[in-house]
Write a protein that holds these residues in place. Sequence first.
Motif, PDB file in Angstrom:
ATOM      1  N   LEU A  82       0.805  -1.161   0.034  1.00  0.00           N
ATOM      2  CA  LEU A  82      -0.063   0.018  -0.067  1.00  0.00           C
ATOM      3  C   LEU A  82       0.838   1.175  -0.025  1.00  0.00           C
ATOM      4  N   ARG A  83       1.792   1.284   0.846  1.00  0.00           N
ATOM      5  CA  ARG A  83       2.848   2.496   0.846  1.00  0.00           C
ATOM      6  C   ARG A  83       3.326   2.661  -0.624  1.00  0.00           C
ATOM      7  N   ASP A  84       3.854   1.442  -1.429  1.00  0.00           N
ATOM      8  CA  ASP A  84       4.332   1.701  -2.888  1.00  0.00           C
ATOM      9  C   ASP A  84       3.374   2.518  -3.710  1.00  0.00           C
ATOM     10  N   THR A  85       1.933   1.925  -3.315  1.00  0.00           N
ATOM     11  CA  THR A  85       1.005   2.436  -4.193  1.00  0.00           C
ATOM     12  C   THR A  85       0.853   3.951  -3.757  1.00  0.00           C
ATOM     13  N   VAL A  86       0.811   4.706  -2.711  1.00  0.00           N
ATOM     14  CA  VAL A  86       0.607   5.849  -2.430  1.00  0.00           C
ATOM     15  C   VAL A  86       2.141   6.781  -2.627  1.00  0.00           C
ATOM     16  N   SER A  87       3.124   6.016  -2.416  1.00  0.00           N
ATOM     17  CA  SER A  87       4.292   6.715  -2.967  1.00  0.00           C
ATOM     18  C   SER A  87       4.621   7.157  -4.405  1.00  0.00           C
ATOM     19  N   GLU A  88       3.979   6.308  -5.234  1.00  0.00           N
ATOM     20  CA  GLU A  88       3.647   6.610  -6.806  1.00  0.00           C
ATOM     21  C   GLU A  88       3.001   7.606  -7.108  1.00  0.00           C
ATOM     22  N   LEU A  89       2.201   8.231  -6.320  1.00  0.00           N
ATOM     23  CA  LEU A  89       1.230   9.247  -6.442  1.00  0.00           C
ATOM     24  C   LEU A  89       1.745  10.602  -6.878  1.00  0.00           C
ATOM     25  N   ARG A  90       2.759  10.563  -6.188  1.00  0.00           N
ATOM     26  CA  ARG A  90       3.605  12.127  -6.256  1.00  0.00           C
ATOM     27  C   ARG A  90       4.155  12.174  -7.648  1.00  0.00           C
ATOM     28  N   HIS A  91       4.377  11.309  -8.540  1.00  0.00           N
ATOM     29  CA  HIS A  91       4.794  11.090  -9.797  1.00  0.00           C
ATOM     30  C   HIS A  91       3.736  11.876 -10.610  1.00  0.00           C
ATOM     31  N   ASP A  92       2.619  11.526 -10.269  1.00  0.00           N
ATOM     32  CA  ASP A  92       1.261  12.070 -11.166  1.00  0.00           C
ATOM     33  C   ASP A  92       0.870  13.461 -10.332  1.00  0.00           C
ATOM     34  N   GLY A  93       1.698  14.044  -9.642  1.00  0.00           N
ATOM     35  CA  GLY A  93       1.502  15.455  -9.212  1.00  0.00           C
ATOM     36  C   GLY A  93       0.251  15.462  -8.110  1.00  0.00           C
ATOM     37  N   VAL A  94       0.049  14.114  -7.954  1.00  0.00           N
ATOM     38  CA  VAL A  94      -1.133  14.117  -6.536  1.00  0.00           C
ATOM     39  C   VAL A  94      -0.554  14.605  -5.292  1.00  0.00           C
ATOM     40  N   SER A  95      -1.177  15.380  -4.538  1.00  0.00           N
ATOM     41  CA  SER A  95      -0.803  15.970  -3.179  1.00  0.00           C
ATOM     42  C   SER A  95      -1.556  14.936  -2.165  1.00  0.00           C
ATOM     43  N   VAL A  96      -0.836  14.508  -1.013  1.00  0.00           N
ATOM     44  CA  VAL A  96      -1.259  13.571  -0.175  1.00  0.00           C
ATOM     45  C   VAL A  96      -1.071  14.374   1.063  1.00  0.00           C
ATOM     46  N   LEU A  97      -2.317  14.254   1.895  1.00  0.00           N
ATOM     47  CA  LEU A  97      -2.414  14.578   3.563  1.00  0.00           C
ATOM     48  C   LEU A  97      -2.703  13.266   4.167  1.00  0.00           C
ATOM     49  N   LEU A  98      -1.679  13.015   4.932  1.00  0.00           N
ATOM     50  CA  LEU A  98      -1.690  11.584   5.440  1.00  0.00           C
ATOM     51  C   LEU A  98      -1.664  11.641   6.876  1.00  0.00           C
ATOM     52  N   THR A  99      -2.663  10.624   7.673  1.00  0.00           N
ATOM     53  CA  THR A  99      -2.770  10.788   9.175  1.00  0.00           C
ATOM     54  C   THR A  99      -2.303   9.243   9.505  1.00  0.00           C
ATOM     55  N   SER A 100      -1.811   9.177  10.544  1.00  0.00           N
ATOM     56  CA  SER A 100      -1.213   7.747  10.453  1.00  0.00           C
ATOM     57  C   SER A 100      -0.669   7.714  12.076  1.00  0.00           C
ATOM     58  N   HIS A 101      -1.035   6.572  13.015  1.00  0.00           N
ATOM     59  CA  HIS A 101      -0.357   6.140  14.234  1.00  0.00           C
ATOM     60  C   HIS A 101       0.639   5.326  13.785  1.00  0.00           C
ATOM     61  N   HIS A 102       0.714   4.804  12.706  1.00  0.00           N
ATOM     62  CA  HIS A 102       1.703   3.944  12.448  1.00  0.00           C
ATOM     63  C   HIS A 102       2.962   5.015  11.514  1.00  0.00           C
ATOM     64  N   LEU A 103       4.016   5.243  12.442  1.00  0.00           N
ATOM     65  CA  LEU A 103       4.778   6.297  12.070  1.00  0.00           C
ATOM     66  C   LEU A 103       6.094   5.625  10.958  1.00  0.00           C
ATOM     67  N   LEU A 104       5.994   4.418  10.923  1.00  0.00           N
ATOM     68  CA  LEU A 104       6.515   3.799   9.670  1.00  0.00           C
ATOM     69  C   LEU A 104       6.070   4.337   8.220  1.00  0.00           C
ATOM     70  N   ASP A 105       4.713   4.564   8.206  1.00  0.00           N
ATOM     71  CA  ASP A 105       3.954   5.225   7.313  1.00  0.00           C
ATOM     72  C   ASP A 105       4.613   6.547   6.823  1.00  0.00           C
ATOM     73  N   VAL A 106       4.904   7.262   8.045  1.00  0.00           N
ATOM     74  CA  VAL A 106       5.290   8.803   7.994  1.00  0.00           C
ATOM     75  C   VAL A 106       6.743   8.776   7.283  1.00  0.00           C
ATOM     76  N   GLU A 107       7.808   7.758   7.923  1.00  0.00           N
ATOM     77  CA  GLU A 107       8.918   7.604   7.464  1.00  0.00           C
ATOM     78  C   GLU A 107       9.271   7.189   6.165  1.00  0.00           C
ATOM     79  N   ARG A 108       8.176   6.435   5.587  1.00  0.00           N
ATOM     80  CA  ARG A 108       8.525   5.808   4.305  1.00  0.00           C
ATOM     81  C   ARG A 108       7.797   6.713   3.064  1.00  0.00           C
ATOM     82  N   LEU A 109       6.856   7.519   3.573  1.00  0.00           N
ATOM     83  CA  LEU A 109       6.263   8.224   2.506  1.00  0.00           C
ATOM     84  C   LEU A 109       6.200   9.675   2.362  1.00  0.00           C
ATOM     85  N   THR A 110       6.500  10.255   3.762  1.00  0.00           N
ATOM     86  CA  THR A 110       6.386  11.969   3.513  1.00  0.00           C
ATOM     87  C   THR A 110       7.508  12.732   3.426  1.00  0.00           C
TER      88      THR A 110
END
Length: 319
Positions: free
Chosen positions: A182-210
């Motif tokens: 799922l993180r891979d899917t979200v990470s690819e969005l930046r290449h399409d110019g999609v902006s993402v606002l992410l809330t998560s208690h799993h800080l690995l999501d934050v570390e990998r994506l933001t």
Amino acid sequence: MATSGPAIEVAGAGRTYGSGANRVTALDDVSFTVAEGEIVALLGANGAGKTTLVKILATLLLPTTGRVLVFGADVVDRVKEVRRRVGVVFGGDRGLYTRLSGRENLRFFGMLAGVPRAELRTRAPAMLERVGLAEVADRRVETYSRGMRQRLHIAIGLLPRPRVLLLDEPTTGLDPTEAERLRDTVSELRHDGVSVLLTSHHLLDVERLTDRVVMLREGTVAADLPLAEFAALAGYAAAVTVTIRHPLPELEALLPAEVDVVTRSESAEGTTVELRLPSWGGGMFGRLGALLDRADVVDVQVRPARLEEAFTSFLTRRA
């Protein structure tokens, strides 16, 4: 589509509930921006105001004060325009029709979002492929794992071609493999110019994506930092755990003054010491290596500072 302004602009936003003695302030003078193609984490303890802000951006709530804009469109005055630009993924097991297939769910929600039928015929298969559900598209959703359902939520959120995606706890309940996919899917969005606002208690999501962290505390912005600067709030850059076969009594005395000894324990293998280093610099590791050359080293493990520690340290320091 490029734009000169921010994807999200929150300017002095406030939100209160109730009145008089029952008045509760959920947000108070919140301001920050998210650039096009940027992934920003919105963090905070429970009750900090994260969900309220996400609901305002999704046009499910109105701000009491201030302005909230999505590519220049105000969430109060131009609701339909904002909804065309924003995709919302709250995820979880709810919100899907489990007796329908993944493909049928996608088509249904696509029509609700106003995606033309002709476009649905080509875009729906492409979205299913993108999130790795093409091979199970015609299975009922009731047979899907939680991770598959979460990826279907992502496909539904992306179907109308949003320019902003709001993600709330996207990897909750997922096993490590599903979460990483799922993180891979979200990470690819930046290449399409999609902006993402992410809330998560799993800080690995934050570390990998933001790219950046906006920290809310009691409804206000307590920090707005690049990810690296936020991670530095942990107070150290790297932890080194060293196991020495034979005790080296003078080890701690010979360590550079800026190196902290966190723990020291004895076992059948020898003496294990956990050190925290202020920087990753080659000079620091060179000095540490020279010292350990004098010892009979059994094992050395090195890891960067954990984002969880930065989060906890931030809250503790400002308590």
